[in-house]
Write a protein that holds these residues in place. Structure first.
Motif, PDB file in Angstrom:
ATOM      1  N   GLN A  64       0.662  -0.783  -0.088  1.00  0.00           N
ATOM      2  CA  GLN A  64      -0.046   0.015   0.373  1.00  0.00           C
ATOM      3  C   GLN A  64       0.559   1.033  -0.447  1.00  0.00           C
ATOM      4  O   GLN A  64       2.348   1.219   0.821  1.00  0.00           O
ATOM      5  CB  GLN A  64      -0.470   0.284   1.369  1.00  0.00           C
ATOM      6  N   PRO A  65       0.389   2.209  -0.810  1.00  0.00           N
ATOM      7  CA  PRO A  65       1.238   3.571  -0.359  1.00  0.00           C
ATOM      8  C   PRO A  65       1.759   4.313   0.983  1.00  0.00           C
ATOM      9  O   PRO A  65       2.462   4.675   1.267  1.00  0.00           O
ATOM     10  CB  PRO A  65      -0.003   4.889  -0.963  1.00  0.00           C
ATOM     11  N   ALA A  66       0.506   3.743   1.482  1.00  0.00           N
ATOM     12  CA  ALA A  66       1.171   4.141   3.288  1.00  0.00           C
ATOM     13  C   ALA A  66       2.166   3.832   3.426  1.00  0.00           C
ATOM     14  O   ALA A  66       2.274   3.882   4.666  1.00  0.00           O
ATOM     15  CB  ALA A  66      -0.510   4.327   3.593  1.00  0.00           C
ATOM     16  N   GLU A  67       2.126   2.424   3.194  1.00  0.00           N
ATOM     17  CA  GLU A  67       3.409   1.169   3.781  1.00  0.00           C
ATOM     18  C   GLU A  67       4.731   2.080   3.302  1.00  0.00           C
ATOM     19  O   GLU A  67       5.391   1.812   3.890  1.00  0.00           O
ATOM     20  CB  GLU A  67       2.654  -0.122   4.104  1.00  0.00           C
ATOM     21  N   ARG A  68       4.003   2.387   2.015  1.00  0.00           N
ATOM     22  CA  ARG A  68       5.549   2.367   1.630  1.00  0.00           C
ATOM     23  C   ARG A  68       6.631   4.031   2.508  1.00  0.00           C
ATOM     24  O   ARG A  68       7.292   4.451   2.603  1.00  0.00           O
ATOM     25  CB  ARG A  68       5.327   2.680  -0.146  1.00  0.00           C
ATOM     26  N   THR A  69       5.184   4.456   2.582  1.00  0.00           N
ATOM     27  CA  THR A  69       5.944   6.603   2.634  1.00  0.00           C
ATOM     28  C   THR A  69       6.240   6.305   4.373  1.00  0.00           C
ATOM     29  O   THR A  69       6.850   6.736   4.848  1.00  0.00           O
ATOM     30  CB  THR A  69       4.523   6.984   2.981  1.00  0.00           C
ATOM     31  N   ALA A  70       5.483   4.773   4.491  1.00  0.00           N
ATOM     32  CA  ALA A  70       5.801   4.455   6.368  1.00  0.00           C
ATOM     33  C   ALA A  70       6.995   4.409   6.443  1.00  0.00           C
ATOM     34  O   ALA A  70       8.110   4.936   7.269  1.00  0.00           O
ATOM     35  CB  ALA A  70       5.281   4.036   6.724  1.00  0.00           C
ATOM     36  N   LYS A  71       7.772   3.721   5.540  1.00  0.00           N
ATOM     37  CA  LYS A  71       9.248   2.719   5.272  1.00  0.00           C
ATOM     38  C   LYS A  71      10.246   3.419   5.386  1.00  0.00           C
ATOM     39  O   LYS A  71      10.916   4.312   5.646  1.00  0.00           O
ATOM     40  CB  LYS A  71       9.739   1.191   4.322  1.00  0.00           C
ATOM     41  N   ILE A  72       9.276   4.533   4.173  1.00  0.00           N
ATOM     42  CA  ILE A  72      10.741   6.130   3.369  1.00  0.00           C
ATOM     43  C   ILE A  72      10.629   6.889   4.739  1.00  0.00           C
ATOM     44  O   ILE A  72      11.841   7.875   5.100  1.00  0.00           O
ATOM     45  CB  ILE A  72      10.421   6.547   2.286  1.00  0.00           C
ATOM     46  N   THR A  73       9.690   7.311   5.597  1.00  0.00           N
ATOM     47  CA  THR A  73       9.522   8.109   6.525  1.00  0.00           C
ATOM     48  C   THR A  73      10.751   7.732   7.786  1.00  0.00           C
ATOM     49  O   THR A  73      11.401   8.307   8.066  1.00  0.00           O
ATOM     50  CB  THR A  73       8.276   8.208   7.490  1.00  0.00           C
ATOM     51  N   GLN A  74      10.689   6.341   7.795  1.00  0.00           N
ATOM     52  CA  GLN A  74      12.047   5.351   8.722  1.00  0.00           C
ATOM     53  C   GLN A  74      13.325   5.780   8.395  1.00  0.00           C
ATOM     54  O   GLN A  74      14.050   5.885   9.757  1.00  0.00           O
ATOM     55  CB  GLN A  74      11.577   4.179   9.244  1.00  0.00           C
ATOM     56  N   LEU A  75      13.086   5.627   7.297  1.00  0.00           N
ATOM     57  CA  LEU A  75      14.630   5.837   7.084  1.00  0.00           C
ATOM     58  C   LEU A  75      15.488   7.141   6.458  1.00  0.00           C
ATOM     59  O   LEU A  75      16.004   7.777   6.753  1.00  0.00           O
ATOM     60  CB  LEU A  75      14.629   5.407   5.199  1.00  0.00           C
ATOM     61  N   SER A  76      14.149   8.209   6.561  1.00  0.00           N
ATOM     62  CA  SER A  76      14.139   9.585   6.710  1.00  0.00           C
ATOM     63  C   SER A  76      15.163   9.940   7.823  1.00  0.00           C
ATOM     64  O   SER A  76      16.329  10.991   7.919  1.00  0.00           O
ATOM     65  CB  SER A  76      13.176   9.895   5.883  1.00  0.00           C
ATOM     66  N   ALA A  77      14.183   9.207   8.772  1.00  0.00           N
ATOM     67  CA  ALA A  77      14.660   9.964  10.319  1.00  0.00           C
ATOM     68  C   ALA A  77      16.500   9.683  10.897  1.00  0.00           C
ATOM     69  O   ALA A  77      17.001  10.646  11.552  1.00  0.00           O
ATOM     70  CB  ALA A  77      13.516   8.791  11.083  1.00  0.00           C
ATOM     71  N   LEU A  78      17.063   8.628   9.816  1.00  0.00           N
ATOM     72  CA  LEU A  78      17.929   8.289  10.129  1.00  0.00           C
ATOM     73  C   LEU A  78      19.067   9.615   9.503  1.00  0.00           C
ATOM     74  O   LEU A  78      20.127   8.514   8.336  1.00  0.00           O
ATOM     75  CB  LEU A  78      18.359   6.761   9.915  1.00  0.00           C
ATOM     76  N   GLY A  79      18.589  10.366   8.180  1.00  0.00           N
ATOM     77  CA  GLY A  79      19.515  10.927   7.583  1.00  0.00           C
ATOM     78  C   GLY A  79      19.742  10.343   6.141  1.00  0.00           C
ATOM     79  O   GLY A  79      20.195  10.605   4.988  1.00  0.00           O
ATOM     80  N   LEU A  80      18.090   9.109   5.931  1.00  0.00           N
ATOM     81  CA  LEU A  80      18.615   8.113   4.592  1.00  0.00           C
ATOM     82  C   LEU A  80      17.611   8.310   3.816  1.00  0.00           C
ATOM     83  O   LEU A  80      16.730   8.508   3.828  1.00  0.00           O
ATOM     84  CB  LEU A  80      18.461   6.407   4.622  1.00  0.00           C
TER      85      LEU A  80
END
Length: 86
Positions: A64-80
């Motif tokens: 689901q798009p929201a799940e993908r967005t959640a993963k990208i947000t998790q990575l972004s919190a680490l500077g990725l």
């Protein structure tokens, strides 16, 4: 990363035997074949790092798009940071 310290594709929810892998904490930077056994690979685990959004691969449970967005947000919190153009 699982409780045993191995990296796995980050699933949408906790999976028995892969506890901890439901949180995205790194980006694999090279192709590896870990289907039969654990292998060594190069990862980015903290940033600042910019990665191509189109090059990111997700666990099959991320459908689901929201799940993908959640993963990208998790990575972004680490500077990725995932970008559409790199």
């Amino acid at each position: 990363m699982t409780a045993s310290g191995e990296f796995r594709l980050s699933s949408a929810a906790e999976v028995v035997g892969d506890e901890g892998a439901e949180v995205a904490i790194a980006v694999l930077l090279e192709v590896v074949d870990a289907m039969d056994a654990a292998v060594t690979g190069l990862v980015a685990a903290r940033g600042p790092v910019i990665v191509a959004d189109a090059a990111l691969a997700f666990d099959a449970s991320i459908d689901q798009p929201a799940e993908r967005t959640a993963k990208i947000t998790q990575l972004s919190a680490l500077g990725l940071v995932a970008r559409t153009t790199v």
